[in-house]
Scaffold this active site. Structure first.
Site, PDB file in Angstrom:
ATOM      1  N   TYR A  55     -35.934  11.393-108.390  1.00 29.07           N
ATOM      2  CA  TYR A  55     -37.344  11.264-108.783  1.00 29.07           C
ATOM      3  C   TYR A  55     -37.484  11.290-110.302  1.00 29.07           C
ATOM      4  O   TYR A  55     -38.205  10.484-110.864  1.00 29.07           O
ATOM      5  CB  TYR A  55     -38.186  12.361-108.111  1.00 29.07           C
ATOM      6  CG  TYR A  55     -38.299  12.116-106.615  1.00 29.07           C
ATOM      7  CD1 TYR A  55     -39.265  11.261-106.101  1.00 29.07           C
ATOM      8  CD2 TYR A  55     -37.378  12.670-105.722  1.00 29.07           C
ATOM      9  CE1 TYR A  55     -39.345  10.996-104.734  1.00 29.07           C
ATOM     10  CE2 TYR A  55     -37.449  12.411-104.355  1.00 29.07           C
ATOM     11  CZ  TYR A  55     -38.433  11.570-103.867  1.00 29.07           C
ATOM     12  OH  TYR A  55     -38.506  11.286-102.529  1.00 29.07           O
TER      13      TYR A  55
ATOM     14  N   HIS B 130     -33.273  18.155 -92.368  1.00 28.38           N
ATOM     15  CA  HIS B 130     -34.168  17.968 -93.506  1.00 28.38           C
ATOM     16  C   HIS B 130     -35.071  19.209 -93.571  1.00 28.38           C
ATOM     17  O   HIS B 130     -36.263  19.152 -93.329  1.00 28.38           O
ATOM     18  CB  HIS B 130     -34.970  16.669 -93.337  1.00 28.38           C
ATOM     19  CG  HIS B 130     -35.596  16.145 -94.597  1.00 28.38           C
ATOM     20  ND1 HIS B 130     -35.388  14.862 -95.062  1.00 28.38           N
ATOM     21  CD2 HIS B 130     -36.434  16.710 -95.491  1.00 28.38           C
ATOM     22  CE1 HIS B 130     -36.079  14.667 -96.166  1.00 28.38           C
ATOM     23  NE2 HIS B 130     -36.737  15.777 -96.455  1.00 28.38           N
TER      24      HIS B 130
ATOM     25  N   ASN C 225     -30.893  11.007-103.959  1.00 26.88           N
ATOM     26  CA  ASN C 225     -32.345  11.109-104.098  1.00 26.88           C
ATOM     27  C   ASN C 225     -32.670  11.351-105.557  1.00 26.88           C
ATOM     28  O   ASN C 225     -32.150  12.283-106.175  1.00 26.88           O
ATOM     29  CB  ASN C 225     -32.902  12.277-103.269  1.00 26.88           C
ATOM     30  CG  ASN C 225     -32.868  11.997-101.780  1.00 26.88           C
ATOM     31  OD1 ASN C 225     -32.404  10.939-101.349  1.00 26.88           O
ATOM     32  ND2 ASN C 225     -33.360  12.927-100.993  1.00 26.88           N
TER      33      ASN C 225
ATOM     34  N   GLU D 116     -30.715  17.185 -99.232  1.00 26.63           N
ATOM     35  CA  GLU D 116     -31.051  18.034-100.383  1.00 26.63           C
ATOM     36  C   GLU D 116     -30.798  19.522-100.152  1.00 26.63           C
ATOM     37  O   GLU D 116     -31.736  20.332-100.136  1.00 26.63           O
ATOM     38  CB  GLU D 116     -32.514  17.810-100.791  1.00 26.63           C
ATOM     39  CG  GLU D 116     -32.828  16.371-101.143  1.00 26.63           C
ATOM     40  CD  GLU D 116     -34.214  16.205-101.767  1.00 26.63           C
ATOM     41  OE1 GLU D 116     -34.975  17.185-101.782  1.00 26.63           O
ATOM     42  OE2 GLU D 116     -34.510  15.109-102.246  1.00 26.63           O
TER      43      GLU D 116
ATOM     44  N   GLU E  32     -33.713   8.283-101.385  1.00 25.50           N
ATOM     45  CA  GLU E  32     -35.127   8.562-101.652  1.00 25.50           C
ATOM     46  C   GLU E  32     -35.440   8.240-103.095  1.00 25.50           C
ATOM     47  O   GLU E  32     -34.695   8.610-104.003  1.00 25.50           O
ATOM     48  CB  GLU E  32     -35.486  10.039-101.447  1.00 25.50           C
ATOM     49  CG  GLU E  32     -35.702  10.453-100.027  1.00 25.50           C
ATOM     50  CD  GLU E  32     -36.111  11.919 -99.901  1.00 25.50           C
ATOM     51  OE1 GLU E  32     -36.819  12.439-100.789  1.00 25.50           O
ATOM     52  OE2 GLU E  32     -35.700  12.533 -98.905  1.00 25.50           O
TER      53      GLU E  32
ATOM     54  N   ARG F 291     -34.565   5.586 -92.426  1.00 25.29           N
ATOM     55  CA  ARG F 291     -33.955   6.911 -92.583  1.00 25.29           C
ATOM     56  C   ARG F 291     -34.943   7.959 -92.073  1.00 25.29           C
ATOM     57  O   ARG F 291     -36.032   8.089 -92.620  1.00 25.29           O
ATOM     58  CB  ARG F 291     -33.607   7.145 -94.048  1.00 25.29           C
ATOM     59  CG  ARG F 291     -33.084   8.541 -94.337  1.00 25.29           C
ATOM     60  CD  ARG F 291     -32.654   8.676 -95.806  1.00 25.29           C
ATOM     61  NE  ARG F 291     -32.180  10.024 -96.058  1.00 25.29           N
ATOM     62  CZ  ARG F 291     -32.887  10.976 -96.668  1.00 25.29           C
ATOM     63  NH1 ARG F 291     -34.093  10.728 -97.145  1.00 25.29           N
ATOM     64  NH2 ARG F 291     -32.393  12.184 -96.822  1.00 25.29           N
TER      65      ARG F 291
END
Ligand code: FCB
Length: 524
Positions: free
Chosen positions: A327, A151, A325, A196, A416, A108
């Site tokens: 985290y 991005h 994504n 994002e 991600e 990616r």
């Protein structure tokens, strides 16, 4: 590999889903043993153009908003910038060879709009040629190119015309998407419009912590709407050009837990936190409607005037893939944690290590931040100061499946997930990074739990292939499975990278403590 089949797509229901808090999961059937992933599960790593390419003035490239932002004194740690980064522009062949040695199915990456359309209107063939060579190199190595069009690196020329708060930027994005597809559509099958948009809009235009550094709640909201419009219109245009293309976008998510689930004020703080982070994007894109509670929350900022007839139809154009994504999540309260500025004993400030923490304190990325306070739960922290919370990923994926992707026939890929930790280089040059390995291991187990619960998750991309420019934190944070020595540009596969190569080769996460594998052991 199992890419989604175009045709599974269903129309948007046209209604938003209310926020319902869930409790953290306390156990997992896959906590320790070997875990086998479904056949065809896609194993990849991710990067982004500005974070790795360098060559910022070569091949006709001009400034993006990040080049300009890096020049603002104090905006980026150490005054770091993207002029050299990982020098991937020159070393892409070596980097693709590295991917092959890591047994990756997919890569990616993002393309730089400022390289391809430097002034925002004129196509630069040299820029296109670079990505054409990269794609050919990937295909020759049998690595699937997973292309992201945006991005975060808007051409500075377009920022000077108003940036994302200018509706015309969405039209310019569609032109750029079509240009990329004309050049690469014969070889690239998976297209992600945006990475994002929450960060682009609210870190960039409301918190001012990211490029272009504006600090306006209204601009953040307008930017977010126009980003989503750009996404939807680009999906329409690409679908018209190629009905077989696999199309989608990547969102970043939090999991908002009320500190006290029995306190309505905390539950409302979590509703608003979840709302501006998750539902502000999920509901228009996957359900075709903005949530009424959020429209009420932001009504005083004039948001209703930004949304025009037909916008939500465009924004909710069916997609094949939702990139997830993740985290960490967060514990949210209507009241601050402990005495002002003081975290409870044994915990750290949630924003502690972030260079942008000071900015976040004075200007939140949330356009309506009053009365939302993030508390630290005492979970382990990465080098970013982010809590390590794998069970949040299971809850997130099952919620997405139930409320958003399932009803639309959209598949999910974790696009991600990963962790920054300070690496210690041994005398022999090797890097043993058990914390990063344990992070990825725990999150893969969480993905497997979500698949067991019915979530249609088809792949996982580790962030990141290699250490790179971590935005406002410059080169101070390392997320790579591969270490980059910024003096020499030498790449060294870390022990997490060797372990991941074995997972990618076998489709099995080994039992905990079963060793770090070895198929890429000779990669250096
Ligand atoms: C995500 C970004 C990515 C990287 C990771 C750590 O928000 O998409 O570029 O910076 O965070």
């Amino acid at each position: 590999m199992t890419l989604p089949t175009p045709g599974a797509r269903r129309a948007a229901p046209g209604t938003a889903v209310p926020f319902t808090p869930t409790a953290p999961l306390t156990s997992s059937p896959h906590a320790t043993g070997a875990v086998t992933f479904p056949d065809g599960f896609l194993w990849g790593t991710a990067t982004a153009a500005f974070q790795i390419e360098g060559a910022s003035t070569e091949g006709g490239r001009e400034d993006s908003i990040w080049d300009a932002f890096c020049r603002i004194p104090g905006a980026v740690v150490n005054g770091d910038d993207g002029s050299v980064a990982d020098d991937h522009y020159h070393r892409y062949r070596e980097d693709v060879a590295l991917m092959r040695r890591l047994n990756l199915d997919a890569y990616r990456f993002s393309t730089s709009w400022a390289r391809v359309v430097p002034d925002g209107k004129t196509v630069n063939q040299e820029g296109l040629d670079f990505y054409s060579r990269l794609v050919d190199e990937l295909l020759a190595a049998d690595v699937l190119p997973w292309l992201t069009l945006y991005h975060w690196d808007l051409p500075q020329a377009l920022e000077e015309l108003g940036g994302w708060p200018n509706r015309d930027t969405a039209a310019r994005f569609v032109d750029y998407a079509v240009t990329m597809h004309e050049a690469l559509g014969d070889r690239v099958k998976v297209w992600t419009t945006l990475n994002e948009p929450w960060c682009s809009a609210f870190l960039g235009y409301t918190a001012g912590a990211h490029a272009p550094g504006r600090k306006s709640p209204a601009d953040g909201l307008t930017a977010a709407h126009h980003l989503m419009l750009a996404h939807g219109e680009a999906v329409r245009a690409l679908r018209d050009r190629d009905p077989e293309a696999v199309l989608g976008l990547t969102l970043n998510f939090t999991v908002s837990d009320p500190v006290d689930p029995t306190d309505p004020a905390d539950v409302d703080a979590a509703r608003r936190d979840d709302g501006m982070f998750n539902r502000f994007f999920l509901d228009p894109i996957l359900r075709g409607a903005y949530p009424q509670d959020l429209l009420d929350d932001v009504a005083h900022l004039g948001f209703a005037d930004v949304v025009r007839d037909g916008d939500l139809e465009a924004i909710s154009t069916p997609i094949d893939v939702l990139g997830v994504n993740y985290y960490n999540g967060g514990a949210v309260s209507a009241t601050p944690q402990g005495p002002a500025g003081e975290a409870p004993a044994g915990t750290a400030d949630p924003g502690g290590e972030r260079a942008d923490a000071a900015v976040w304190e004075t200007r939140s990325p949330n356009p309506v931040p009053d009365g939302i306070h993030h508390h630290n739960r005492g979970l382990p922290l990465t080098d970013m100061g982010w809590e390590v919370q794998p069970e949040g990923l299971t809850r997130l994926l099952t919620r997405l499946q139930r409320d958003y992707t399932g009803p639309r026939g959209t598949s999910m890929f974790v696009t991600e997930n990963g962790a920054a930790y300070p690496d210690v280089v041994q005398a022999d040059g090797s890097v043993d990074d058990p914390d990063r390995l344990a992070f990825v291991d725990a999150h893969l187990r969480a993905v497997r739990d979500a698949i067991d619960a019915g979530a249609d998750v088809r792949g996982y991309f580790a962030w990141s292939l290699m250490d790179n420019f971590e935005w406002a934190l410059g080169y101070s944070k390392r997320f790579g499975l591969v270490r980059v020595d910024y003096e020499t540009q030498a790449r060294t596969v870390k022990s997490s990278g060797r372990w991941y190569a074995e997972v990618a080769r076998t489709g099995v996460v080994p039992a905990r403590g079963a060793g770090t594998g070895g198929s890429a052991a000779d990669a250096e």
